[in-house]
Design a protein around this motif. Structure first.
Motif, mmCIF file in Angstrom:
data_model
loop_
_atom_site.group_PDB
_atom_site.id
_atom_site.type_symbol
_atom_site.label_atom_id
_atom_site.label_comp_id
_atom_site.label_asym_id
_atom_site.label_seq_id
_atom_site.Cartn_x
_atom_site.Cartn_y
_atom_site.Cartn_z
ATOM 1 N N PHE A 81 -14.181 4.529 -12.891
ATOM 2 C CA PHE A 81 -14.677 4.137 -11.587
ATOM 3 C C PHE A 81 -13.940 4.887 -10.571
ATOM 4 O O PHE A 81 -13.008 5.166 -10.794
ATOM 5 N N PRO A 82 -14.457 4.862 -9.204
ATOM 6 C CA PRO A 82 -13.634 5.199 -8.034
ATOM 7 C C PRO A 82 -12.644 4.093 -7.824
ATOM 8 O O PRO A 82 -13.003 2.956 -8.087
ATOM 9 N N THR A 83 -11.469 4.304 -7.411
ATOM 10 C CA THR A 83 -10.418 3.445 -7.454
ATOM 11 C C THR A 83 -9.537 3.697 -5.949
ATOM 12 O O THR A 83 -9.502 4.825 -5.308
ATOM 13 N N ARG A 84 -9.111 2.646 -5.322
ATOM 14 C CA ARG A 84 -8.346 2.880 -4.363
ATOM 15 C C ARG A 84 -6.841 2.311 -4.804
ATOM 16 O O ARG A 84 -6.562 1.347 -5.587
ATOM 17 N N THR A 85 -5.741 2.946 -4.103
ATOM 18 C CA THR A 85 -4.382 2.691 -4.398
ATOM 19 C C THR A 85 -3.901 1.684 -3.179
ATOM 20 O O THR A 85 -4.000 2.192 -2.149
ATOM 21 N N THR A 86 -3.450 0.683 -3.616
ATOM 22 C CA THR A 86 -2.780 -0.250 -2.679
ATOM 23 C C THR A 86 -1.659 -1.026 -3.404
ATOM 24 O O THR A 86 -1.209 -0.525 -4.368
ATOM 25 N N LEU A 87 -1.333 -1.849 -2.298
ATOM 26 C CA LEU A 87 0.260 -2.485 -2.659
ATOM 27 C C LEU A 87 -0.312 -3.815 -3.069
ATOM 28 O O LEU A 87 -1.284 -4.813 -2.655
ATOM 29 N N GLY A 88 0.346 -4.625 -4.258
ATOM 30 C CA GLY A 88 -0.016 -5.927 -4.653
ATOM 31 C C GLY A 88 1.129 -6.909 -4.762
ATOM 32 O O GLY A 88 2.421 -6.477 -4.758
ATOM 33 N N GLY A 89 0.800 -7.789 -5.529
ATOM 34 C CA GLY A 89 1.741 -8.992 -5.656
ATOM 35 C C GLY A 89 1.722 -9.907 -4.769
ATOM 36 O O GLY A 89 1.526 -9.492 -3.538
ATOM 37 N N THR A 90 1.603 -11.003 -4.981
ATOM 38 C CA THR A 90 1.521 -12.150 -3.648
ATOM 39 C C THR A 90 2.530 -12.091 -2.781
ATOM 40 O O THR A 90 2.175 -11.994 -1.627
ATOM 41 N N SER A 91 3.807 -11.633 -2.888
ATOM 42 C CA SER A 91 4.867 -11.632 -1.964
ATOM 43 C C SER A 91 4.495 -10.277 -1.017
ATOM 44 O O SER A 91 4.641 -10.548 0.124
ATOM 45 N N VAL A 92 4.130 -9.222 -1.508
ATOM 46 C CA VAL A 92 3.772 -8.125 -0.676
ATOM 47 C C VAL A 92 2.709 -8.177 0.136
ATOM 48 O O VAL A 92 2.456 -7.891 1.392
ATOM 49 N N ARG A 93 1.477 -8.735 -0.554
ATOM 50 C CA ARG A 93 0.207 -8.887 0.309
ATOM 51 C C ARG A 93 0.419 -9.948 1.452
ATOM 52 O O ARG A 93 -0.146 -9.824 2.499
ATOM 53 N N ALA A 94 1.295 -11.112 1.048
ATOM 54 C CA ALA A 94 1.487 -12.114 2.087
ATOM 55 C C ALA A 94 2.312 -11.292 3.209
ATOM 56 O O ALA A 94 2.165 -11.652 4.458
ATOM 57 N N ALA A 95 3.288 -10.656 2.877
ATOM 58 C CA ALA A 95 3.991 -9.917 3.825
ATOM 59 C C ALA A 95 3.187 -9.040 4.798
ATOM 60 O O ALA A 95 3.312 -8.925 6.118
ATOM 61 N N MET A 96 2.407 -8.397 4.039
ATOM 62 C CA MET A 96 1.475 -7.445 4.994
ATOM 63 C C MET A 96 0.477 -8.323 6.091
ATOM 64 O O MET A 96 0.333 -7.803 7.102
ATOM 65 N N GLU A 97 0.100 -9.515 5.413
ATOM 66 C CA GLU A 97 -0.969 -10.146 6.364
ATOM 67 C C GLU A 97 0.041 -10.972 7.606
ATOM 68 O O GLU A 97 -0.403 -10.930 8.336
ATOM 69 N N MET A 98 1.397 -11.267 7.199
ATOM 70 C CA MET A 98 2.190 -11.674 8.219
ATOM 71 C C MET A 98 2.535 -10.772 9.072
ATOM 72 O O MET A 98 2.596 -10.820 10.380
ATOM 73 N N SER A 99 2.611 -9.481 8.763
ATOM 74 C CA SER A 99 2.948 -8.441 9.782
ATOM 75 C C SER A 99 1.933 -8.282 10.801
ATOM 76 O O SER A 99 2.077 -7.870 12.002
ATOM 77 N N ARG A 100 0.562 -8.326 10.437
ATOM 78 C CA ARG A 100 -0.472 -8.216 11.324
ATOM 79 C C ARG A 100 -0.460 -9.360 12.348
ATOM 80 O O ARG A 100 -0.884 -9.373 13.338
ATOM 81 N N LEU A 101 0.235 -10.452 11.988
ATOM 82 C CA LEU A 101 0.405 -11.905 12.751
ATOM 83 C C LEU A 101 1.588 -11.785 13.705
ATOM 84 O O LEU A 101 1.870 -12.735 14.412
ATOM 85 N N GLY A 102 2.346 -10.529 13.614
ATOM 86 C CA GLY A 102 3.460 -10.482 14.115
ATOM 87 C C GLY A 102 4.635 -11.240 13.538
ATOM 88 O O GLY A 102 5.718 -11.350 14.588
ATOM 89 N N VAL A 103 4.651 -11.482 12.465
ATOM 90 C CA VAL A 103 5.822 -12.073 11.660
ATOM 91 C C VAL A 103 6.452 -11.205 10.795
ATOM 92 O O VAL A 103 6.090 -10.924 9.753
ATOM 93 N N PRO A 104 7.699 -10.885 10.999
ATOM 94 C CA PRO A 104 8.359 -9.884 9.979
ATOM 95 C C PRO A 104 8.889 -10.779 9.012
ATOM 96 O O PRO A 104 9.022 -11.703 8.953
ATOM 97 N N SER A 105 9.184 -9.942 7.837
ATOM 98 C CA SER A 105 9.799 -10.656 6.502
ATOM 99 C C SER A 105 10.570 -9.439 5.922
ATOM 100 O O SER A 105 10.680 -8.275 5.927
ATOM 101 N N THR A 106 11.210 -10.225 4.886
ATOM 102 C CA THR A 106 12.040 -9.174 4.131
ATOM 103 C C THR A 106 11.669 -9.669 2.744
ATOM 104 O O THR A 106 11.587 -10.717 2.103
#
Length: 396
Positions: A81-106
């Protein structure tokens, strides 16, 4: 490196793909798969079993996560299949969404490589327990509602869109914790725990849980600890995590698949009596301060402090819904437009009825009315967690 939001404990690189009927039908023929074989299996050892697992979920419209004994079969299947390479894991995806909302994280990571370095937002700091670069991609499979597979004696159609996760990842399976985690938690206001579902060895899990508890002694008393459930690769180990962590968890989150898995029975998500009974049964199994259940129809907090989580519930629904409609590429405009979309009528009625039935111990918010031809089903729970924790961090 300090942040009031610390998100752990693992993370990964994902290979995302969308299923096609023609390729699945071809594989059914090649492997001579029959309808009677479409039964649930905890592990997958080869590509034939992977196809059977996918078809079993597709038939019921379910989502899930599974260990795969062979990383080669993941690569072989992804190569079709055609595939996309992205980052995963609950913590990483949550961090990326929080970044969009202006909330930094570690982030606390267990695996690091150039893909992670390239794709992580600049506002996301990280520590990593690994002492060298590693790459163990997860296969993330999504399918659309009404997708149909007809081959041999198989004729199935997906009643809902969903996603499946297949994993062979030694780094997350080991879940080694960094010695720096405790000092990172010293000033944290929010701490996310996720990823223990990937650990398959009981002795390793018990050791990691004990180490985590030691690190968590440095958390401020007022910090909010959020645990997000997931499909355990060894289901019997779930209880060991509960036994070790429940007394230090403030919010325990899970989706509809995990809710029904814990209860061992299907739940009509729009039946007030069934959901009320399910929440009470779940609270008896998982006696935490607050349960949070996020579903395709509604999201609810259940516990004595449920009313305090109305804004986080709403932010979680808003972010997950925007992702569902627009995928990774959603804009601020998409996010703001989502705020003004109508809620699902049946969900509005259900939420009001559930709160009326259960009283102040439940806060339930309806989902948006979304009609999307090709929705994104990957990372919706993670997006919900990101939105929820962004709102919590702003109020803490």
């Amino acid at each position: 490196m300090t942040s009031p939001v610390v998100l752990g404990l693992g993370g990964c690189v994902d290979y995302e793909l969308k299923l096609s009927s023609s390729i699945l039908e071809q594989l059914v023929g090649e492997y001579q798969i029959h309808e009677a074989e479409l039964t649930s299996s905890v592990t997958v050892t080869d590509e034939r079993e992977l196809v059977i697992s996918i078809l079993t979920y597709l038939r019921k419209g379910g989502g899930g996560e599974h260990f795969v004994a062979s990383s080669e079969c993941l690569s072989a299947f992804a190569g079709r299949f055609p595939t996309r390479t992205t980052l995963g894991g609950t913590s990483v995806r949550a961090a990326m969404e929080m970044s969009r909302l202006g909330v930094p994280s570690t982030l606390h990571l267990v695996s690091l490589n150039d893909i992670v370095r390239r794709l992580l937002p600049a506002s996301c700091d990280y520590i990593c327990s690994g002492d060298q670069d590693t790459l163990y991609p997860h296969l993330i499979v999504q399918y659309d509602q009404d997708m149909r597979v007809r081959a041999g004696d198989i004729d199935i159609r997906a009643p809902f869109p969903n996603r499946l996760i297949y994993v062979n990842d030694p780094a997350n399976e080991s879940m080694l914790l960094s010695d720096e985690l405790g000092s990172l938690l010293h000033d944290a206001r929010v701490f996310l725990i996720s990823g223990f579902n990937a650990v398959r060895d009981q002795r390793t899990l018990d050791l990691r849980l004990s180490t985590l508890r030691s690190h968590m002694r440095q958390l401020p008393a007022e910090a909010i600890v959020y645990y997000e459930d997931a499909g355990f690769h060894e289901p019997g180990l779930s209880q060991r995590v509960h036994d070790a962590l429940l007394e230090v968890i403030d919010v325990y989150g899970l989706n509809e698949d995990e809710l029904q898995s814990h209860l061992g029975d299907a739940v009509n998500l729009l039946s007030v009596t069934e959901v009320a009974r399910a929440l009470a049964s779940l609270r008896a199994l998982i006696p935490v301060k607050t349960l949070v259940v996020h579903t395709k129809y509604w999201s609810a907090a259940f516990g004595e402090r449920a009313g305090e989580y109305a804004d986080p519930l709403n932010e979680g629904i808003l972010i997950a819904s925007t992702r569902y409609c627009h995928g990774d590429g959603y804009t601020d405009h998409d996010y703001e437009r989502m705020r003004n979309r109508p809620r699902r009528t049946e969900a509005v009625e259900f939420a009001a009825a559930l709160e009326g039935h259960m009283g102040g111990v439940v806060r339930c918010l309806p989902g948006f009315d979304l009609d999307v031809a090709a929705p994104t089903t990957i990372g919706l729970g993670d997006a919900f967690v990101g939105g929820f924790l962004a709102a919590v961090s702003r109020s803490s």
